[in-house]
Design a protein around this motif. Structure first.
Motif, PDB file in Angstrom:
ATOM      1  N   GLU A  47      53.517  42.259  51.409  1.00 23.34           N
ATOM      2  CA  GLU A  47      53.275  41.499  52.792  1.00 23.34           C
ATOM      3  C   GLU A  47      52.361  41.987  53.604  1.00 23.34           C
ATOM      4  N   ASP A  48      52.472  43.293  53.712  1.00 24.60           N
ATOM      5  CA  ASP A  48      51.472  44.330  54.683  1.00 24.60           C
ATOM      6  C   ASP A  48      50.175  44.527  53.957  1.00 24.60           C
ATOM      7  N   GLU A  49      49.886  44.261  52.819  1.00 19.19           N
ATOM      8  CA  GLU A  49      48.541  44.443  52.373  1.00 19.19           C
ATOM      9  C   GLU A  49      47.775  43.151  52.116  1.00 19.19           C
ATOM     10  N   THR A  50      46.318  43.588  51.997  1.00 23.22           N
ATOM     11  CA  THR A  50      45.374  42.450  51.593  1.00 23.22           C
ATOM     12  C   THR A  50      44.249  43.460  50.970  1.00 23.22           C
ATOM     13  N   THR A  51      43.117  42.648  50.483  1.00 24.34           N
ATOM     14  CA  THR A  51      42.055  43.337  49.825  1.00 24.34           C
ATOM     15  C   THR A  51      40.986  43.216  50.365  1.00 24.34           C
ATOM     16  N   VAL A  52      39.770  44.064  50.354  1.00 27.82           N
ATOM     17  CA  VAL A  52      38.430  43.734  50.539  1.00 27.82           C
ATOM     18  C   VAL A  52      37.637  43.895  49.762  1.00 27.82           C
ATOM     19  N   GLY A  53      36.575  43.222  49.715  1.00 26.72           N
ATOM     20  CA  GLY A  53      35.483  43.231  48.353  1.00 26.72           C
ATOM     21  C   GLY A  53      34.996  44.707  48.452  1.00 26.72           C
ATOM     22  N   ALA A  54      34.962  45.179  47.631  1.00 26.01           N
ATOM     23  CA  ALA A  54      34.100  46.535  47.269  1.00 26.01           C
ATOM     24  C   ALA A  54      32.879  46.684  46.428  1.00 26.01           C
ATOM     25  N   HIS A  55      32.979  45.924  45.380  1.00 27.93           N
ATOM     26  CA  HIS A  55      31.772  45.891  44.384  1.00 27.93           C
ATOM     27  C   HIS A  55      31.696  44.727  43.603  1.00 27.93           C
ATOM     28  N   VAL A  56      30.493  44.240  43.049  1.00 23.09           N
ATOM     29  CA  VAL A  56      30.449  43.119  42.397  1.00 23.09           C
ATOM     30  C   VAL A  56      29.171  43.112  41.308  1.00 23.09           C
ATOM     31  N   ILE A  88      35.309  37.048  36.320  1.00 28.20           N
ATOM     32  CA  ILE A  88      35.394  35.847  37.015  1.00 28.20           C
ATOM     33  C   ILE A  88      34.197  35.013  36.266  1.00 28.20           C
ATOM     34  N   THR A  89      34.563  33.562  36.189  1.00 28.83           N
ATOM     35  CA  THR A  89      33.557  32.673  35.643  1.00 28.83           C
ATOM     36  C   THR A  89      33.574  31.571  36.587  1.00 28.83           C
ATOM     37  N   ALA A  90      32.272  30.918  36.549  1.00 29.63           N
ATOM     38  CA  ALA A  90      31.892  29.693  37.167  1.00 29.63           C
ATOM     39  C   ALA A  90      31.320  28.970  36.201  1.00 29.63           C
ATOM     40  N   LYS A  91      32.189  27.488  35.920  1.00 26.38           N
ATOM     41  CA  LYS A  91      31.546  26.817  35.214  1.00 26.38           C
ATOM     42  C   LYS A  91      31.321  25.416  35.607  1.00 26.38           C
ATOM     43  N   LYS A  92      30.500  24.641  35.010  1.00 23.96           N
ATOM     44  CA  LYS A  92      30.122  23.362  35.279  1.00 23.96           C
ATOM     45  C   LYS A  92      30.502  22.498  33.775  1.00 23.96           C
ATOM     46  N   GLY A  93      31.595  22.048  33.489  1.00 20.87           N
ATOM     47  CA  GLY A  93      32.009  21.656  32.230  1.00 20.87           C
ATOM     48  C   GLY A  93      32.273  22.751  31.301  1.00 20.87           C
ATOM     49  N   GLU A  94      31.477  22.769  30.282  1.00 22.28           N
ATOM     50  CA  GLU A  94      31.687  23.671  29.212  1.00 22.28           C
ATOM     51  C   GLU A  94      30.251  24.978  29.552  1.00 22.28           C
ATOM     52  N   THR A  95      29.400  24.410  30.537  1.00 22.67           N
ATOM     53  CA  THR A  95      28.439  25.494  30.881  1.00 22.67           C
ATOM     54  C   THR A  95      28.954  26.419  31.893  1.00 22.67           C
ATOM     55  N   ILE A  96      28.675  27.757  31.536  1.00 24.41           N
ATOM     56  CA  ILE A  96      28.894  28.824  32.422  1.00 24.41           C
ATOM     57  C   ILE A  96      27.742  29.057  33.307  1.00 24.41           C
ATOM     58  N   LEU A  97      27.914  28.713  34.736  1.00 26.48           N
ATOM     59  CA  LEU A  97      27.025  28.864  35.638  1.00 26.48           C
ATOM     60  C   LEU A  97      26.966  30.444  36.193  1.00 26.48           C
ATOM     61  N   ALA A  98      27.877  31.322  36.242  1.00 32.11           N
ATOM     62  CA  ALA A  98      27.700  32.605  36.615  1.00 32.11           C
ATOM     63  C   ALA A  98      29.144  33.302  35.936  1.00 32.11           C
ATOM     64  N   LYS A  99      29.113  34.545  35.891  1.00 36.42           N
ATOM     65  CA  LYS A  99      30.301  35.321  35.655  1.00 36.42           C
ATOM     66  C   LYS A  99      29.835  36.633  36.274  1.00 36.42           C
ATOM     67  N   ALA A 100      30.993  37.175  36.700  1.00 34.99           N
ATOM     68  CA  ALA A 100      30.949  38.487  37.574  1.00 34.99           C
ATOM     69  C   ALA A 100      32.068  39.421  37.058  1.00 34.99           C
ATOM     70  N   PHE A 101      32.096  40.636  37.521  1.00 34.28           N
ATOM     71  CA  PHE A 101      32.989  41.722  37.482  1.00 34.28           C
ATOM     72  C   PHE A 101      33.158  41.961  39.050  1.00 34.28           C
ATOM     73  N   HIS A 102      34.225  41.907  39.680  1.00 35.85           N
ATOM     74  CA  HIS A 102      34.604  42.281  40.997  1.00 35.85           C
ATOM     75  C   HIS A 102      35.610  43.408  41.244  1.00 35.85           C
ATOM     76  N   VAL A 103      35.585  44.155  42.133  1.00 38.96           N
ATOM     77  CA  VAL A 103      36.417  45.124  42.498  1.00 38.96           C
ATOM     78  C   VAL A 103      36.900  44.764  44.048  1.00 38.96           C
ATOM     79  N   ARG A 104      38.098  44.762  44.312  1.00 38.47           N
ATOM     80  CA  ARG A 104      38.590  44.747  45.622  1.00 38.47           C
ATOM     81  C   ARG A 104      39.462  45.931  46.011  1.00 38.47           C
ATOM     82  N   VAL A 105      39.432  46.221  46.967  1.00 41.53           N
ATOM     83  CA  VAL A 105      40.061  47.730  47.376  1.00 41.53           C
ATOM     84  C   VAL A 105      41.336  47.029  48.114  1.00 41.53           C
ATOM     85  N   ILE A 106      42.488  47.558  48.015  1.00 41.33           N
ATOM     86  CA  ILE A 106      43.671  47.342  48.593  1.00 41.33           C
ATOM     87  C   ILE A 106      43.879  48.214  49.866  1.00 41.33           C
TER      88      ILE A 106
END
Length: 114
Positions: A47-56, A88-106
């Motif tokens: 409950e007292d934690e959150t994340t912040v984006g660190a790398h993508v 992470i993927t972003a798709k429109k139907g079966e088409t992959i629009l974008a893909k990513a690797f993302h790190v979030r720090v606690i």
């Protein structure tokens, strides 16, 4: 975590000044990917934690146009003591629009907000 978004004019490269055509901008797709990962993080943290984006690492592979429905799917691939990693993927139907690797720090919400 799965999010569903519809591309609007405000999401386009022309609006964000990141390009000259009315297609889903890379900054917008990245924000949607971070949103999905941040939401998934909430299910893992105390409950007292959150994340912040660190790398993508992001590959924007195909366009989406105004009115297109985009599905963002974030999956946790590693949970460390102080960080979470996602594919992470972003798709429109079966088409992959974008893909990513993302790190979030606690972080502690109270301490980090100071």
């Amino acid at each position: 975590m799965i999010l569903e978004k519809v591309v609007t004019p405000k999401d386009c490269a022309t609006n964000l000044k990141s390009g000259e055509v009315e297609v889903l901008s890379t900054p917008t797709v990245l924000a949607w990917m971070e949103e999905a990962s941040a939401e998934l993080s909430k299910k893992i943290l105390n409950e007292d934690e959150t994340t912040v984006g660190a790398h993508v690492e992001l590959d924007h592979l195909a366009p989406a146009f105004i009115g297109d429905k985009v599905i963002i799917e974030s999956s946790l691939v590693e949970k460390g003591k102080k960080k979470l990693s996602f594919n992470i993927t972003a798709k429109k139907g079966e088409t992959i629009l974008a893909k990513a690797f993302h790190v979030r720090v606690i972080v502690n919400k109270r301490k980090f907000s100071k």
